[in-house]
Write a protein that holds these residues in place. Structure first.
Motif, short mmCIF file in Angstrom:
data_model
loop_
_atom_site.label_atom_id
_atom_site.label_comp_id
_atom_site.label_asym_id
_atom_site.label_seq_id
_atom_site.Cartn_x
_atom_site.Cartn_y
_atom_site.Cartn_z
N GLU A 226 30.28 -12.83 51.16
CA GLU A 226 28.87 -12.70 50.80
C GLU A 226 28.22 -11.46 51.41
O GLU A 226 27.02 -11.25 51.29
CB GLU A 226 28.09 -13.96 51.19
N SER B 85 29.78 -18.82 52.53
CA SER B 85 29.49 -19.73 51.41
C SER B 85 30.84 -20.31 50.99
O SER B 85 31.87 -19.77 51.36
CB SER B 85 28.85 -19.00 50.24
N GLN C 12 32.18 -20.00 48.26
CA GLN C 12 32.45 -19.30 47.00
C GLN C 12 33.91 -19.40 46.52
O GLN C 12 34.17 -19.84 45.42
CB GLN C 12 32.03 -17.83 47.12
N LYS D 124 35.15 -22.98 45.78
CA LYS D 124 34.68 -23.64 44.55
C LYS D 124 35.36 -23.04 43.33
O LYS D 124 35.63 -23.74 42.36
CB LYS D 124 33.16 -23.64 44.44
N ARG E 42 25.90 -17.16 58.38
CA ARG E 42 25.87 -15.69 58.21
C ARG E 42 25.27 -15.07 59.47
O ARG E 42 24.16 -15.40 59.85
CB ARG E 42 25.07 -15.30 56.96
N GLN F 188 23.17 -24.97 51.63
CA GLN F 188 23.11 -24.61 50.21
C GLN F 188 23.49 -25.81 49.37
O GLN F 188 24.35 -26.58 49.74
CB GLN F 188 24.17 -23.54 49.91
N HIS G 229 28.35 -10.69 44.54
CA HIS G 229 29.57 -10.63 45.34
C HIS G 229 30.70 -10.20 44.41
O HIS G 229 30.52 -10.19 43.19
CB HIS G 229 29.86 -11.95 46.07
N GLY H 294 20.93 -18.44 43.33
CA GLY H 294 21.56 -17.30 42.68
C GLY H 294 23.00 -17.64 42.36
O GLY H 294 23.65 -18.40 43.10
N GLY H 295 23.48 -17.10 41.25
CA GLY H 295 24.87 -17.36 40.90
C GLY H 295 25.29 -16.46 39.77
O GLY H 295 24.60 -15.50 39.43
N ARG I 250 31.93 -16.03 36.70
CA ARG I 250 32.90 -15.35 37.56
C ARG I 250 33.96 -14.60 36.74
O ARG I 250 34.16 -14.90 35.58
CB ARG I 250 33.62 -16.36 38.47
N ILE J 150 26.37 -21.54 40.74
CA ILE J 150 25.13 -21.11 41.38
C ILE J 150 25.03 -21.79 42.74
O ILE J 150 25.73 -22.78 43.00
CB ILE J 150 23.93 -21.49 40.48
N ALA J 151 24.19 -21.26 43.60
CA ALA J 151 23.90 -21.95 44.87
C ALA J 151 22.40 -21.85 45.15
O ALA J 151 21.78 -20.82 44.86
CB ALA J 151 24.69 -21.32 46.00
N1 ASP Z 1 28.21 -17.81 46.61
C1 ASP Z 1 26.91 -17.36 46.18
C2 ASP Z 1 25.95 -17.33 47.37
O1 ASP Z 1 26.19 -17.99 48.36
C3 ASP Z 1 26.32 -18.22 45.14
C4 ASP Z 1 27.08 -18.22 43.87
O2 ASP Z 1 27.46 -17.15 43.40
O3 ASP Z 1 27.27 -19.31 43.32
O4 ASP Z 1 24.92 -16.68 47.33
#
Ligand code: ASP
Length: 592
Positions: A186, A208, A210, A213, A232, A246, A460, A491-492, A495, A537-538
Motif C-alpha cells: 500500500e 492491508s 490486499q 484477498k 501503516r 478496514q 497500488h 477505495g478499490g 485487479r 474495495i476497502a
Molecule cells: N487494498 C486497498 C487499500 O487498503 C483497498 C483495495 O484496493 O481494495 O486501500
C-alpha cells in the motif's frame, strides 16, 4: 440511550437501569451499576444509578430501607459499584424528570450491596466537560463510562453489525488473513516484528489484506469480506492511526459497475444504521480530472459550492508578469468566486501563507465593483477586456470576491483545494447535518515522482490499467474511491488478473523481475494457475463511524487509540524491552 434484552436474573440484578418505564412500576426490581450521582435531601438519599443502558433514580428512605442500608448509602461515593433492589414506583406530578427516559419512575430501596468502592475518578463521569485527551486516554476505562464515548462505541458496533449482516446475506464469506506476514503493497512504511526462530528475519504487519484477498479469489471463494486490522507506519498526520480497521471486500467475475452497485446497497444500509442521511443511490461518479480541476483534490467536499474555474485562456497575454510567466511555463491560472463577501485586507494577505503551506506562492484577489470592473492590485495589469472575460467564466457579479492562483497544475490544484476548504470554514458554508457522497473514478494509473525520478502507482500495483501499456503516463486505472463530505471513506479497483500485465506494471514501477519475485513471487505464481477477473474495495471503518457519530476525530470512535505521536498513554506502549528479550531476538547491541 439504547435498550438491551433483559439480563438473566442473578445475584446482582434482574433488569437494566435504563429500561425501566411507568408500566414496570408496582413490582420489585433489582438493578446493578455505578453511582453516577448522590444527593442527600431532608433525610432521604437519592442516587442516579448508571449501567450501559442509562440512568435510574434510586431513593433510600430510612423508613423503608432500615438504618443499616441508610448508613451504607451515606458512605456511597461517585463510581462505587452497587446492586440495589426495591419496589419501582411512579414519581408522579412535579417529580417526573422529562429529560430522562426513566424519569417517570424511581426505585424505593429495600436491599443494597456495595460490590466495589471507587477512588475519586480522575475526571467526572457525569459531565461532558472538556477533559484533556491525554488524561482521557490514560484512564480510558473511566472515559468509556461517559455517555459520549459509550454511545460512540455502541454506534460503531451497530455499523459493523450492519456490514456483517448485509454481506453475509449476500453470500460473502468472512475469512481471516494473517497479521504476521510480509510486506504488503500500500506504499507506506511497514511495522516489523523480529522472528526469534529465525534471527535476523522479520515479519511485517499487513498494510492491508490486499494480496491475500486476491489469493482467495484465485482460490474460488467468489465473495470475501473481513473486518481487518491494518498497520501503516506513516508519519502521523492529524487524525491518522498507525493501526486502523478496514472493511475489506473482494468479488470474482465482476466489473466496476457490479462492485459499485453492490457497495451502494451495502453502504446505504450502513448509513441507515449510523443515522446518516445520504442521497439515494446511484451516487454520482466524478472523473478524477474533473475533481482535481473543480475541487483541487480527489476527495471533493460537495456539501458546498466554491468551484474552481480555469481562466488561463481568458487572461493570457496580459501585462501581469506573474501570470504570464506561469502560462509561458505550461502552468495554469485558476480562480474561485467566493461570492459577495467582506474579507479584511489582513486576511487576504494571510492567504499567501496558506498557499505556501501547500507548495504554492501566493493568492491574488479582486472585488468586483458595481460596474463590473475589479478593485484589485492586479486589475490594471490585466486590463478591462480580460477582467470582463474572467467575470464571465467565474459567473462573477458586483460585490463578489475572486481569488486567483497561478502555478503548475500540479501545485495550483492542491492550493486551490485548500483555499476552497478554508473559505468554506471561514464563511461557514458547510451545512450542519447534511452529507454529500460521490464516487471518484477514472484515475491515472501512475503519477510521476519528480523527486525520485520514477513512476508511482496512484492506488497500488495490482490495480488493473486501461490504455496503452507502452505509454505509462496515458494509462488510466480501473479504480474507484467513495468520498463522503470530503473524506475518502473507501477505495478499490478491478485487479490485474493477467500475469503478463502484472509483470509489465511492476516493471513500469521500477520493480525488476528479481525484486518482483522476491516481494510478490507467491502472488505472481498463483496468478498463473487460472485467475478469475476480480475486484474489490476497502472502507475505513474508523472514519465511517466518526462521520456517523458526528465526531471530528477517529480517536473518539476507537476504544483504545494511540495519540497523534503514536503513543498509548494507557499501556505506555511503545516501550523499551529488557536486554534479555533483545538477545533472544538477535537484536541486542554488541556488548549488551
Ligand atoms: N487494498 C486497498 C487499500 O487498503 C483497498 C483495495 O484496493 O481494495 O486501500
Amino acid at each position: 440511550m439504547t435498550s438491551l434484552p433483559a439480563p438473566r436474573a442473578n445475584a446482582y440484578r434482574d433488569t437494566w437501569c435504563g429500561n425501566l418505564r411507568a408500566q414496570d412500576a408496582g413490582v420489585e426490581q433489582r438493578v446493578a451499576g455505578w453511582v453516577h450521582r448522590r444527593r442527600d435531601h431532608g433525610g432521604l438519599i437519592f442516587l442516579d444509578l448508571r449501567d450501559r443502558t442509562g440512568l435510574l433514580q434510586v431513593v433510600i428512605d430510612p423508613q423503608e430501607a432500615g438504618p443499616e442500608i441508610f448508613k451504607a448509602a451515606e458512605r456511597l461515593r461517585s463510581e462505587h459499584v452497587i446492586s440495589v433492589g426495591g419496589v419501582l414506583e411512579l414519581r408522579g406530578g412535579e417529580h417526573v424528570n422529562p429529560n430522562l427516559p426513566t424519569g417517570e419512575v424511581e426505585l424505593r430501596t429495600t436491599s443494597l450491596t456495595v460490590l466495589a468502592e471507587a477512588d475519586t475518578p480522575p475526571f467526572p463521569v457525569d459531565e461532558e466537560t472538556p477533559v484533556g485527551e491525554e488524561i482521557r486516554l490514560r484512564h480510558r476505562a473511566v472515559d468509556i463510562r461517559r455517555e459520549g464515548m459509550r454511545e460512540a462505541l455502541i454506534l460503531r458496533s451497530k455499523i459493523v453489525a450492519a456490514m456483517r449482516d448485509h454481506l453475509t446475506s449476500q453470500g460473502f464469506l468472512e475469512v481471516e488473513t494473517p497479521t504476521l506476514t510480509r510486506s504488503t503493497p500500500e506504499g507506506a512504511r511497514d511495522f516489523l516484528v523480529p522472528s526469534r526462530n529465525q534471527p535476523g528475519s522479520f515479519y511485517a504487519l499487513p498494510q492491508s489484506p490486499q494480496l491475500f484477498k486476491q489469493l482467495l479469489m484465485m482460490g474460488g471463494l467468489e465473495r470475501y469480506y473481513q473486518v481487518a486490522r491494518c498497520f501503516r507506519d506513516e508519519d502521523l498526520r492529524a487524525d491518522r492511526q498507525p493501526e486502523f480497521t478496514q472493511l475489506d471486500i473482494e468479488m470474482s467475475f465482476v466489473t466496476e459497475d457490479e462492485v459499485i452497485g453492490e457497495i451502494e446497497t451495502l453502504m446505504t444500509k450502513v448509513f441507515e444504521a449510523g443515522g446518516v442521511k445520504v442521497q439515494p443511490a446511484p451516487w454520482p461518479r466524478l472523473d478524477y480530472d474533473e475533481s482535481m480541476l473543480k475541487y483541487g483534490n480527489d476527495r471533493p467536499d460537495l456539501r458546498y459550492g466554491l468551484e474552481i474555474r480555469d481562466i488561463s485562456e481568458v487572461i493570457a497575454g496580459s501585462e501581469f508578469k506573474v501570470f504570464e510567466s506561469v502560462l509561458a511555463g505550461g502552468g495554469v491560472v485558476r480562480a474561485i468566486n467566493a461570492g459577495q463577501r467582506e474579507f479584511p485586507r489582513k486576511e487576504l494577505d494571510g492567504l499567501n501563507e496558506l498557499a505556501q503551506r501547500h507548495g504554492g506562492k501566493a493568492v491574488a484577489w479582486a472585488f468586483v465593483q458595481d460596474d463590473g470592473t475589479w478593485r484589485s492590485p492586479i486589475a490594471k495589469f490585466l486590463g478591462e477586456e480580460r477582467t470582463t472575460a474572467a467575470n464571465a467564466v467565474l459567473e462573477a457579479g458586483p460585490g463578489d470576491l475572486l481569488l486567483f492562483v497561478g502555478d503548475q497544475a500540479k501545485t495550483a490544484a492542491p492550493v486551490l483545494g485548500a483555499l476552497r476548504a478554508y473559505l468554506a470554514n471561514y464563511f461557514e458554508l458547510i451545512p450542519a447535518d447534511e452529507h454529500a457522497i460521490t464516487w471518484v473514478v477514472d484515475f491515472p494509473m501512475f503519477e510521476y515522482n519528480d523527486d525520485e525520478d520514477r513512476w508511482d502507482a496512484l492506488h497500488h500495483p495490482f490495480t488493473a490499467p486501461t490504455g496503452d501499456l507502452d505509454d505509462p503516463g496515458s494509462l488510466r486505472s480501473r479504480a474507484y474511491d467513495l468520498v463522503l463530505d470530503g473524506s475518502e471513506i473507501g477505495g478499490g479497483s478491478i485487479r490485474i488478473h493477467d500475469p503478463a500485465v502484472q509483470s509489465k506494471v511492476l516493471e513500469i514501477l521500477g520493480i525488476d523481475a528479481e525484486e518482483a519475485q522476491d516481494r510478490f513471487g507467491f502472488l505472481l505464481e498463483a496468478l498463473r494457475y487460472g485467475t478469475p477477473p476480480h475486484g474489490g474495495i476497502a472502507f475505513g471503518i474508523d472514519r465511517v463511524a466518526a462521520i456517523c457519530a458526528g465526531k471530528p476525530s477517529i480517536r473518539d470512535v476507537i476504544a483504545f487509540p494511540k495519540t497523534a505521536t503514536g503513543g498509548d498513554p494507557l499501556t505506555g506502549a511503545p516501550d523499551a524491552v529488557p536486554p534479555r528479550q533483545l538477545k533472544e531476538l538477535g537484536l541486542a547491541r554488541p556488548g549488551v
